[in-house]
Design a protein around this motif. Structure first.
Motif, PDB file in Angstrom:
ATOM      1  N   ILE A   7     -64.415 -20.279 -50.025  1.00 40.87           N
ATOM      2  CA  ILE A   7     -63.495 -20.565 -51.290  1.00 40.87           C
ATOM      3  C   ILE A   7     -62.239 -21.424 -50.711  1.00 40.87           C
ATOM      4  CG2 ILE A   7     -62.340 -19.726 -53.384  1.00 40.87           C
ATOM      5  CD1 ILE A   7     -64.388 -16.934 -52.978  1.00 40.87           C
ATOM      6  N   GLU A   8     -62.282 -22.447 -51.047  1.00 46.23           N
ATOM      7  CA  GLU A   8     -61.114 -23.467 -50.574  1.00 46.23           C
ATOM      8  C   GLU A   8     -61.119 -24.671 -51.447  1.00 46.23           C
ATOM      9  OE1 GLU A   8     -58.558 -25.602 -49.003  1.00 46.23           O
ATOM     10  OE2 GLU A   8     -59.258 -24.145 -47.434  1.00 46.23           O
ATOM     11  N   ASP A   9     -60.010 -25.135 -52.023  1.00 41.35           N
ATOM     12  CA  ASP A   9     -59.695 -25.998 -53.185  1.00 41.35           C
ATOM     13  C   ASP A   9     -59.738 -27.421 -52.272  1.00 41.35           C
ATOM     14  OD1 ASP A   9     -57.137 -25.948 -51.792  1.00 41.35           O
ATOM     15  OD2 ASP A   9     -56.001 -25.599 -53.418  1.00 41.35           O
ATOM     16  N   GLU A  10     -59.829 -27.665 -51.427  1.00 42.18           N
ATOM     17  CA  GLU A  10     -59.851 -28.806 -50.514  1.00 42.18           C
ATOM     18  C   GLU A  10     -61.256 -29.128 -50.170  1.00 42.18           C
ATOM     19  OE1 GLU A  10     -56.791 -29.352 -47.889  1.00 42.18           O
ATOM     20  OE2 GLU A  10     -55.112 -29.265 -49.406  1.00 42.18           O
ATOM     21  N   ARG A  11     -61.873 -30.204 -50.420  1.00 42.97           N
ATOM     22  CA  ARG A  11     -63.285 -30.325 -49.927  1.00 42.97           C
ATOM     23  C   ARG A  11     -63.417 -30.697 -48.579  1.00 42.97           C
ATOM     24  NH1 ARG A  11     -67.368 -35.173 -52.494  1.00 42.97           N
ATOM     25  NH2 ARG A  11     -68.956 -34.692 -51.197  1.00 42.97           N
ATOM     26  N   HIS A  12     -62.441 -31.346 -47.941  1.00 42.20           N
ATOM     27  CA  HIS A  12     -62.641 -31.673 -46.581  1.00 42.20           C
ATOM     28  C   HIS A  12     -62.323 -30.586 -45.601  1.00 42.20           C
ATOM     29  CE1 HIS A  12     -58.304 -31.893 -46.605  1.00 42.20           C
ATOM     30  NE2 HIS A  12     -58.265 -31.619 -45.279  1.00 42.20           N
ATOM     31  N   ASP A  35     -64.222 -23.906 -55.523  1.00 39.16           N
ATOM     32  CA  ASP A  35     -62.833 -24.585 -55.187  1.00 39.16           C
ATOM     33  C   ASP A  35     -61.728 -24.253 -56.093  1.00 39.16           C
ATOM     34  OD1 ASP A  35     -63.940 -25.420 -57.709  1.00 39.16           O
ATOM     35  OD2 ASP A  35     -63.948 -27.586 -57.325  1.00 39.16           O
ATOM     36  N   SER A  36     -62.060 -23.020 -56.763  1.00 36.98           N
ATOM     37  CA  SER A  36     -61.026 -22.412 -57.517  1.00 36.98           C
ATOM     38  C   SER A  36     -61.439 -21.079 -57.637  1.00 36.98           C
ATOM     39  CB  SER A  36     -61.063 -23.111 -58.985  1.00 36.98           C
ATOM     40  OG  SER A  36     -62.316 -22.584 -59.456  1.00 36.98           O
ATOM     41  N   VAL A  37     -60.182 -20.411 -58.408  1.00 35.03           N
ATOM     42  CA  VAL A  37     -60.507 -18.842 -58.637  1.00 35.03           C
ATOM     43  C   VAL A  37     -61.439 -18.604 -59.340  1.00 35.03           C
ATOM     44  CG1 VAL A  37     -59.148 -16.927 -59.614  1.00 35.03           C
ATOM     45  CG2 VAL A  37     -57.922 -18.569 -58.439  1.00 35.03           C
ATOM     46  N   VAL A  51     -69.479 -11.765 -46.128  1.00 31.95           N
ATOM     47  CA  VAL A  51     -68.149 -12.116 -46.168  1.00 31.95           C
ATOM     48  C   VAL A  51     -67.872 -13.360 -46.550  1.00 31.95           C
ATOM     49  CG1 VAL A  51     -69.059 -13.552 -43.932  1.00 31.95           C
ATOM     50  CG2 VAL A  51     -66.732 -12.830 -43.798  1.00 31.95           C
ATOM     51  N   ILE A  52     -66.522 -13.499 -46.789  1.00 34.36           N
ATOM     52  CA  ILE A  52     -66.044 -14.510 -47.845  1.00 34.36           C
ATOM     53  C   ILE A  52     -64.792 -15.315 -46.763  1.00 34.36           C
ATOM     54  CG2 ILE A  52     -66.458 -13.922 -50.148  1.00 34.36           C
ATOM     55  CD1 ILE A  52     -63.672 -13.603 -50.647  1.00 34.36           C
ATOM     56  N   PHE A  53     -64.776 -16.520 -46.805  1.00 31.79           N
ATOM     57  CA  PHE A  53     -63.591 -17.372 -46.095  1.00 31.79           C
ATOM     58  C   PHE A  53     -62.908 -17.641 -47.411  1.00 31.79           C
ATOM     59  CE2 PHE A  53     -66.923 -17.189 -42.981  1.00 31.79           C
ATOM     60  CZ  PHE A  53     -66.319 -16.924 -41.558  1.00 31.79           C
ATOM     61  N   LEU A  54     -61.651 -17.027 -47.436  1.00 27.92           N
ATOM     62  CA  LEU A  54     -60.632 -17.356 -48.600  1.00 27.92           C
ATOM     63  C   LEU A  54     -59.476 -17.910 -48.403  1.00 27.92           C
ATOM     64  CD1 LEU A  54     -60.491 -16.662 -51.532  1.00 27.92           C
ATOM     65  CD2 LEU A  54     -59.626 -14.401 -50.926  1.00 27.92           C
ATOM     66  N   ASP A  55     -59.155 -19.127 -48.925  1.00 24.38           N
ATOM     67  CA  ASP A  55     -58.037 -19.843 -48.820  1.00 24.38           C
ATOM     68  C   ASP A  55     -56.993 -18.805 -49.595  1.00 24.38           C
ATOM     69  OD1 ASP A  55     -55.875 -21.408 -48.203  1.00 24.38           O
ATOM     70  OD2 ASP A  55     -56.733 -23.227 -49.628  1.00 24.38           O
ATOM     71  N   ILE A  56     -55.738 -18.699 -48.928  1.00 28.61           N
ATOM     72  CA  ILE A  56     -54.730 -18.012 -49.722  1.00 28.61           C
ATOM     73  C   ILE A  56     -54.311 -18.759 -50.906  1.00 28.61           C
ATOM     74  CG2 ILE A  56     -52.493 -17.108 -49.571  1.00 28.61           C
ATOM     75  CD1 ILE A  56     -52.951 -16.147 -46.582  1.00 28.61           C
ATOM     76  N   GLU A  57     -53.868 -20.266 -50.562  1.00 30.00           N
ATOM     77  CA  GLU A  57     -53.414 -21.035 -51.709  1.00 30.00           C
ATOM     78  C   GLU A  57     -54.526 -21.821 -52.403  1.00 30.00           C
ATOM     79  OE1 GLU A  57     -50.130 -22.976 -50.182  1.00 30.00           O
ATOM     80  OE2 GLU A  57     -48.956 -21.099 -49.535  1.00 30.00           O
ATOM     81  N   LEU A  58     -54.959 -21.494 -53.585  1.00 30.17           N
ATOM     82  CA  LEU A  58     -55.661 -22.207 -54.485  1.00 30.17           C
ATOM     83  C   LEU A  58     -55.008 -22.856 -55.541  1.00 30.17           C
ATOM     84  CD1 LEU A  58     -58.694 -19.565 -54.543  1.00 30.17           C
ATOM     85  CD2 LEU A  58     -58.626 -21.618 -53.088  1.00 30.17           C
TER      86      LEU A  58
END
Length: 247
Positions: A7-12, A35-37, A51-58
């Motif tokens: 879960i990450e808002d930046e595609r790259h 790409d979003s909450v 497991v999830i890899f979760l970006d803190i800042e979405l």
């Protein structure tokens, strides 16, 4: 096979992490991306990840909003972030894993290996409760996760009387008289515990200022805690200590 969601808002960033997992982390299958909450909550509910890899800042929102929005946290979470910020402190106090961007292969492999070997749902739920408590509670009401030789202990910061350096370990003394040996340096807890409530008064001691009974000037000066424990104070720390006690 470990089922993973990114879960990450930046595609790259999603593509980079996916490629790293595919190339360097055997036994991990990426079964979903978001790409979003809102999309993150949906993909977790539908793909049942381990497991999830979760970006803190979405944008908008945060990774913590994802965790609050799912019906059940029965998966491991490895946080990813480009910044050392307040959220990292909460994550450390919860003994959860995080990766700083750009993500190193060694750190990623270590986090995945810990995830494979840890799989204790009840303990993990408690760690997640500590994290969410850290993010929502005021200092003193917050919980902290302490790693010991037997596992993990979950305690309130306000219940800590003082911490004492013990080589590469830290001895915790609690208001109820309990003692606990924790496998981290005292310096780490000096950085993590609430700065308006705790103070490093000596190379060997970090104390809860709200549990101080009195300061004794004789014998070179020492602090008497509410349980009558005597704590040494460094001469160069006396002025700051007195200012904080009367301030």
């Amino acid at each position: 096979m470990l089922r993973a969601v990114i879960i990450e808002d930046e595609r790259h960033s999603r593509e980079t992490l996916k490629n790293l997992l595919n190339e360097y982390c055997e036994g991990v299958e990426v079964v979903g991306e978001a790409d979003s909450v809102t999309n993150g909550i949906k993909v977790i509910e539908t793909s049942s990840p381990d497991v999830i890899f979760l970006d803190i800042e979405l944008q908008p929102g945060t990774g913590f909003d994802v965790l609050k929005g799912v019906s059940r946290v029965n998966f491991e979470t490895i946080f990813t972030t480009a910044f050392e910020q307040y959220a990292i402190q909460a994550i450390k106090l919860s003994s959860l894993d995080y990766l700083l961007k750009p993500i190193s292969i060694d750190d990623l492999q270590a986090a995945v290996q810990k995830c494979k070997s840890r799989r204790n749902e009840n303990q993990y739920k408690q760690q997640m409760d500590v994290l969410l408590n850290q993010l929502s509670q005021k200092d003193g009401d917050r919980k902290i996760c302490l790693s010991t030789s037997d596992g993990m202990e979950f305690v309130r910061e306000s219940d800590i009387l003082f911490c004492k350096a013990n080589g590469s370990y830290t001895d915790f003394k609690f208001r109820d008289g309990r003692c606990l040996v924790v496998s981290k340096h005292l310096k780490e807890y000096e950085d993590l515990l609430a700065p308006n409530q705790f103070m490093r008064v000596h190379n060997s001691y970090l104390i809860n200022l709200k549990e101080v009974k009195k300061f004794v000037k004789s014998e070179g000066g020492y602090i008497l805690m509410n349980d009558d424990s005597m704590v040494s104070i460094s001469p160069k720390k006396r002025d700051e200590f007195m200012e904080r006690m009367v301030g």
